[in-house]
Design an enzyme around this catalytic site. Structure first.
Site, short mmCIF file in Angstrom:
data_model
loop_
_atom_site.label_atom_id
_atom_site.label_comp_id
_atom_site.label_asym_id
_atom_site.label_seq_id
_atom_site.Cartn_x
_atom_site.Cartn_y
_atom_site.Cartn_z
N LEU A 1 5.65 -8.47 3.86
CA LEU A 1 4.83 -9.86 3.61
C LEU A 1 3.82 -9.52 2.53
O LEU A 1 2.86 -10.37 2.42
CB LEU A 1 4.18 -10.12 4.84
CG LEU A 1 5.01 -10.50 6.09
CD1 LEU A 1 4.10 -10.66 7.43
CD2 LEU A 1 5.75 -11.67 5.87
N ARG B 1 1.41 -7.52 2.19
CA ARG B 1 0.28 -7.33 2.78
C ARG B 1 -0.41 -8.47 3.21
O ARG B 1 -1.42 -8.72 2.94
CB ARG B 1 -0.61 -6.35 1.98
CG ARG B 1 0.06 -5.06 1.31
CD ARG B 1 -0.44 -4.19 0.75
NE ARG B 1 0.17 -3.25 0.28
CZ ARG B 1 0.07 -2.02 0.95
NH1 ARG B 1 -0.73 -1.67 1.79
NH2 ARG B 1 0.79 -0.86 0.36
N GLY B 2 0.39 -9.63 3.58
CA GLY B 2 -0.14 -10.73 4.02
C GLY B 2 -0.02 -11.76 3.05
O GLY B 2 -0.10 -12.93 3.36
N TYR C 1 -3.91 7.74 8.13
CA TYR C 1 -4.34 6.26 8.62
C TYR C 1 -5.55 6.45 9.59
O TYR C 1 -5.40 6.62 10.69
CB TYR C 1 -3.13 5.47 9.34
CG TYR C 1 -1.89 5.30 8.51
CD1 TYR C 1 -2.03 5.24 7.18
CD2 TYR C 1 -0.65 4.75 9.20
CE1 TYR C 1 -0.83 5.08 6.34
CE2 TYR C 1 0.52 4.32 8.31
CZ TYR C 1 0.33 4.41 6.90
OH TYR C 1 1.38 4.11 6.20
N SER D 1 2.55 -14.19 3.66
CA SER D 1 2.68 -14.61 5.12
C SER D 1 2.66 -15.98 5.32
O SER D 1 2.84 -16.57 6.45
CB SER D 1 1.85 -13.70 5.86
OG SER D 1 0.40 -14.25 5.49
#
Ligand SMILES: NC(=O)c1ccc[n+]([C@@H]2O[C@H](COP(=O)([O-])OP(=O)(O)OC[C@H]3O[C@@H](n4cnc5c(N)ncnc54)[C@H](OP(=O)(O)O)[C@@H]3O)[C@@H](O)[C@H]2O)c1
Length: 334
Positions: A209, A211-212, A56, A215
């Site tokens: 979520l 990746r949003g 990452y 959300s």
């Protein structure tokens, strides 16, 4: 903070974990000071599980977590359990150039991770993907040797399917499987979840979520940079995105009636699936963390669950969860 046992062989962890990936990579611009403040706030709230991967940001995320741990009050630092993925290889411009989970590579990756995190052991260590060139017994065997030597406490897996899970568990105790699971990614329910339950392996769920996307904060006009995962994720493209956001609109109505947010409904739904499942929340800012932690206080009764199922039935989303090239690396999808 409620705690759960991560599988029968794993550690006791907070009922929500903090996934730190987006603080270094994948979702556009990052903010170092706010990232560290978010990790500190999570520890302060009783979160004990921090998830990362050595790839990452090519080590950036581990160094960030190391800095956050060093600057946290000692009691908070001591409660933190760090879960690390390895194996993804990248070149200097960030492009992925394959996976390596050979035993020698496992030990080499671990040596660098310990330095970057500034710790003397890794709490949970896992290959990010199955390396098709290396039998899982060899990869797990190498981690097991690191356990015996005191450098690793527990063994985990990531995005692998039933056969690989069984072979890994026959080699050494496996604490958890990390895998995508959400209202719109329910693939594990067929065979993977029954298998982990049979073997006493916990689940750390990511993409809760999506990746949003689910959300309640993702808008149709959101501008994405080329290095944002979502700019090439099938679920975020054109008609798929239009359709998927109608599912969010349906969830929004349920959330409003309960006086909570869509993100809280999505997180609470994953938590409602069983005490063997720990959602990893990808909050990168304190505000998002606070919202996510609020899901711990959301109780979904049978009527709520039925309303959610009817708003977002299994398989309702359009688009695969990864682009084709990345899907090909998922042993869990074979
Ligand atoms: N094993 C694997 O293959 C794998 C793959 C991916 C991730 N992971 C791990 O799982 C963790 C979580 O995954 P993820 O980041 O994809 O999950 P996620 O929680 O589904 O997505 C995070 C994204 O959602 C947005 N978001 C909106 N509201 C939020 C809220 N209330 N709380 C948190 N985020 C909110 C964030 O927004 P902003 O853009 O506004 O910050 C961020 O862009 C990662 O950090 C990583 O540690 C593992």
């Amino acid at each position: 903070m409620r705690t759960l046992s991560l599988g029968t062989s794993g550690p006791q962890v907070s009922a929500l974990g903090l996934g730190c990936m987006g603080m270094s990579w994948a979702y556009g611009e990052t903010d170092r000071a706010e990232s560290i403040a978010t990790i500190h706030a999570a520890l302060e709230a009783g979160v004990t599980l921090l998830d990362t991967g050595d790839f990452y940001g090519s080590g950036h995320n581990e160094m960030l977590i190391g800095e956050a741990l060093r600057s946290a009050p000692p009691a908070r630092r001591e409660q933190a359990l760090v879960s690390v993925k390895f194996g993804g290889m990248r070149q200097p411009d960030g492009e992925f150039v394959g996976y390596d989970a050979r035993p020698a590579a496992v030990k080499n990756f671990a040596a660098y991770t310990l330095q970057r995190l500034g710790v003397d052991h890794i709490d949970i260590y896992r290959p990010a993907r199955l390396d098709d060139q290396v039998p899982i017994e060899e990869t797990v065997g190498a981690i097991s040797e690191l356990v015996d030597a005191g450098y690793v406490r527990h063994i985990g897996l990531s995005e692998v399917g039933v056969e690989t899970i069984r072979r890994a568990a026959a080699t050494a105790p496996v604490a958890d499987l990390q895998i995508e699971y959400s209202l719109i990614s329910r693939g594990i329910e067929q065979a993977i979840l029954p298998t982990t339950r049979d073997l006493g392996i916990g689940i750390t769920a990511y993409g809760v979520l999506s990746r949003g996307l689910i959300s309640g904060h993702y808008t149709r006009d959101r501008q994405l940079t080329a290095d944002d995962f979502r700019s090439h994720s099938p679920r975020f493209q054109g008609e798929n995105l239009e359709h998927n956001l109608t599912l969010v609109d349906a969830l929004q109505k349920i959330a409003e009636e309960k006086g909570v947010t869509v993100a809280q409904i999505a997180i609470a739904w994953v938590m409602s699936r069983g005490d063997d499942i720990v959602p990893l929340i990808g909050a990168r800012r304190r505000e998002r963390l606070t919202e996510s932690l609020g899901a711990l206080d959301v109780t979904l009764d049978d009527a709520d669950l039925a309303a959610i199922e009817s708003a977002v039935p299994a398989g309702a989303a359009r688009g695969e969860r990864y682009p084709d090239a990345a899907m090909a690396h998922l042993d869990s999808e074979r």
